[in-house]
Design an enzyme around this catalytic site. Structure first.
Site, PDB file in Angstrom:
ATOM      1  N   CYS A 415       0.829  -1.201   0.000  1.00 33.13           N
ATOM      2  CA  CYS A 415       0.000   0.000   0.000  1.00 33.13           C
ATOM      3  C   CYS A 415       0.872   1.263   0.000  1.00 33.13           C
ATOM      4  CB  CYS A 415      -0.989  -0.025   1.158  1.00 33.13           C
ATOM      5  SG  CYS A 415      -2.410   1.023   0.848  1.00 33.13           S
ATOM      6  N   HIS A 542      -3.472  -4.832   0.265  1.00 35.45           N
ATOM      7  CA  HIS A 542      -2.834  -5.419   1.450  1.00 35.45           C
ATOM      8  C   HIS A 542      -2.884  -6.948   1.369  1.00 35.45           C
ATOM      9  CE1 HIS A 542      -2.427  -1.736   3.922  1.00 35.45           C
ATOM     10  NE2 HIS A 542      -3.478  -1.336   3.234  1.00 35.45           N
ATOM     11  N   GLU A 544      -1.376  -9.003   3.065  1.00 33.65           N
ATOM     12  CA  GLU A 544      -1.277  -9.605   4.408  1.00 33.65           C
ATOM     13  C   GLU A 544      -2.646  -9.960   4.999  1.00 33.65           C
ATOM     14  OE1 GLU A 544      -0.604  -6.485   3.610  1.00 33.65           O
ATOM     15  OE2 GLU A 544      -1.000  -5.056   5.222  1.00 33.65           O
TER      16      GLU A 544
HETATM   17  N1  GLN Z   1      -1.713   6.836   2.884  1.00 35.88           N
HETATM   18  C1  GLN Z   1      -1.819   6.116   1.677  1.00 35.88           C
HETATM   19  C2  GLN Z   1      -3.176   6.304   1.004  1.00 35.88           C
HETATM   20  O1  GLN Z   1      -4.088   6.750   1.627  1.00 35.88           O
HETATM   21  C3  GLN Z   1      -1.555   4.648   1.925  1.00 35.88           C
HETATM   22  C4  GLN Z   1      -2.599   3.994   2.769  1.00 35.88           C
HETATM   23  C5  GLN Z   1      -2.146   2.692   3.354  1.00 35.88           C
HETATM   24  O2  GLN Z   1      -0.969   2.372   3.353  1.00 35.88           O
HETATM   25  N2  GLN Z   1      -3.055   1.902   3.893  1.00 35.88           N
HETATM   26  O3  GLN Z   1      -3.333   5.975  -0.139  1.00 35.88           O
END
Ligand code: GLN
Length: 566
Positions: A415, A542, A544
């Site tokens: 992410c 994600h 994970e």
């Molecule tokens: N802050 C980034 C976004 O909002 C990544 C979010 C995250 O890593 N869950 O896109």
């Protein structure tokens, strides 16, 4: 059995004292309930024990459905600080929950949904919306019967929808907390309405062992259980958490003081491998006792399948062979913050029979120049840059990505880690010196990461995130395609606002990036790889969250494999 007259009475919603809506098709006794409360202290692994109980019963052939009743007033867990509360877990249907739901999903190897997680905030929200819509027909809305009624409704709806044999209800917090008082009251009503053969009350308590005394002390546990009795719940099963194995004297004292027969008091002491817990609970006979209370032991006679034994055997790794993984995070004070990542690594360790050692890389220190990157990376064989929000530590993470790329150290971006890799490459390969994300620099001249167009319209925290399970289109012939078993489409979980700015896709491709995954029908890039590197991959989702003990996520697995290669 609950008496017929009573059942008729509680079905009534005609404005009298009984507000217990029964969903159509609900039949008392068809689904049974295990209520799990905690006493003395929180943080003793109630979620882990519960999920182990679920696993043990699932292995025995029961259809088990967990639900967590969270005490706080937040409507969901999305706005909670992971440093304080641990990771925010995301379900496939997009609900942001606490980390216990992740534990349940992994243990039971099953996707859960919004029906499996309810906060006090959500219960109140429903009630207030109902009240505003005039649904209480002039009646004053009260804790009893309305709030408690709403909780019972949620539980019974889950029973009808899932046709579960048992629903395991985890009450958040500990007995005596102000916040969960009405949830406990709702359980008392459930017990009364469903009948005692249909509800098994369980308490997970803690046995103190102060260093200065060296012996186990049960008083705090006794008081905690007494509090439960005061609230009208007489436990059927008691689980005593303790540092060392529970001794007989403590067990007897607990039994005597809580009206629970000795054979229904169980000890669970600290273990290094939580995956051994379901089997060890079964060996202690806990499943027998629970089924006895619920009068289900005739229906589910088998003593559990062989699967649990197999599962316990497969969930370990050879401690003589290790691989050191660095996690370049921000919240390095608590491992709960990144629990799903640690678990996903653990799943790889089972598959590869190689233990994973974690080293935390505090990127704020690198950013401030307090720690040199070479220093921070010492002994690390592969790096994960996890998800995150806000600008603190970001420059340090970009340096970590650059270092990994230049030194050919395996890199896995999750992410935010996906966006970090893109900023690094834009700045250091494509020469876009001012490249940044508009999250960190709203007026960035070279906004290679920008807010999603469809999210731009929605304002306010806690409502403008791209959330939940979505399909990802995987490009044929790429590393990602091969790793995901040549599947053209996979489904993964998202939680983000920003994305790779489509205007820069070509620039990135020229710099050696292959975008091997994207959103179907949209130019939203979701997996990147650099085929020339030993391993350099990142995903906007994600992975994970969907990794399972015996089915590790392919990106994680390849990352750990490559990291352990010389
Ligand atoms: N802050 C980034 C976004 O909002 C990544 C979010 C995250 O890593 N869950 O896109």
């Amino acid at each position: 059995m609950a008496k017929k007259g009573l059942l008729e009475k509680i079905v009534s919603t005609s404005g009298d004292e009984f507000y217990t809506p029964m969903p159509p098709g609900y039949k008392i006794g068809k689904t049974k309930y295990i209520v799990v409360t905690g006493s003395v202290i929180s943080g003793i692994g109630k979620g882990t024990i519960n999920s182990s109980v679920c696993k043990m019963l699932q292995d025995r052939g029961l259809k088990v459905e967990p639900i967590k009743l969270e005490a706080y007033l937040n409507v969901d867990s999305g706005t909670l600080n992971p440093f304080r509360h641990g990771e925010v877990f995301v379900l496939d249907d997009g609900l942001e929950t606490d980390l216990d739901l992740g534990t349940y999903e992994r243990m039971l190897d099953k996707n859960l949904c919004s029906d499996n997680f309810v906060t006090s905030g959500r219960i109140y929200k429903t009630l207030i919306e109902n009240e505003r819509a005039g649904k209480y027909l002039g009646r004053d809305v009260q804790f009893i019967p309305h709030v408690t009624g709403e909780i019972k409704k949620v539980l019974r709806n889950l029973a009808v929808k899932t046709k579960a044999d048992v629903i395991v209800i985890e009450i958040g917090g500990t007995v005596g907390d102000f916040e969960n008082m009405f949830a406990i009251e709702a359980m008392r009503e459930m017990l009364h309405e469903e009948g005692k053969e249909n509800v098994c009350i369980t308490n997970i308590t803690y046995i103190l062992q102060p260093k200065s005394l060296g012996e186990q002390k049960t008083k705090a546990a006794q008081l905690g259980i007494r509090k439960l009795l005061e609230l009208g719940l007489s436990p059927n099963i008691i689980i005593c958490r303790s540092e060392n194995p529970l001794n007989e004297k403590s067990r007897e004292k607990i039994s005597l003081n809580s009206n629970v027969p000795l054979e229904r008091v169980f000890g669970v002491h600290n273990v290094s491998n939580i995956y051994s817990l379901p089997l060890s609970l079964r060996e202690k006979g806990m499943d027998e006792k629970i089924l006895e209370v619920l009068e289900l032991n005739k229906k589910f006679k088998t003593n559990g399948n062989k699967e649990l034994e197999e599962w316990s055997k497969k969930t370990s790794c050879d401690s003589k062979s290790t691989v050191t993984i660095g996690i370049a995070g921000k919240y390095t004070g608590s491992s709960d913050t990144y629990i799903s990542i640690l678990k996903a690594l653990e799943h790889c360790s089972f598959a590869l029979n190689k233990c994973v050692e974690i080293k935390w890389i505090e990127t704020t220190e690198i950013e401030k120049g307090k720690v040199k990157i070479e220093e921070a990376m010492k002994g690390i064989q592969g790096v994960i840059v996890p998800g995150g929000f806000g600008s603190r530590g970001v420059e340090g993470k970009i340096e970590v990505s650059k270092y990994c790329r230049e030194k050919n150290i395996p890199y896995l971006g999750l992410c935010l880690g996906f966006q970090i890799a893109l900023i690094d490459i834009a700045r250091n390969v494509s020469g876009l010196k001012e490249a940044n994300s508009t999250e960190f620099e709203p007026k960035a001249k070279q906004a290679v990461i920008d807010i999603l167009p469809e999210q731009k319209k929605i304002e306010g925290l806690g409502g403008n995130m791209r959330l939940g399970g979505k399909d990802v289109e995987v490009k044929e012939g790429t590393i990602a395609f091969k790793l995901h078993g040549n599947k053209r489409q996979i489904r993964r979980r998202f939680r983000h606002r920003f994305e790779c700015n489509p205007e820069y896709i070509e620039t990135f491709e020229k710099a050696g990036i292959v975008f091997s995954g994207k959103a179907p029908k949209h130019p939203i890039m979701q997996i990147l790889e650099m085929p020339k590197q030993k391993f350099f991959m990142a995903s906007q989702f994600h992975p994970e969250f969907t990794s399972r003990p015996l089915n590790p996520d392919p990106l994680f697995l390849e990352f750990v494999k490559k990291s352990s290669e010389k």
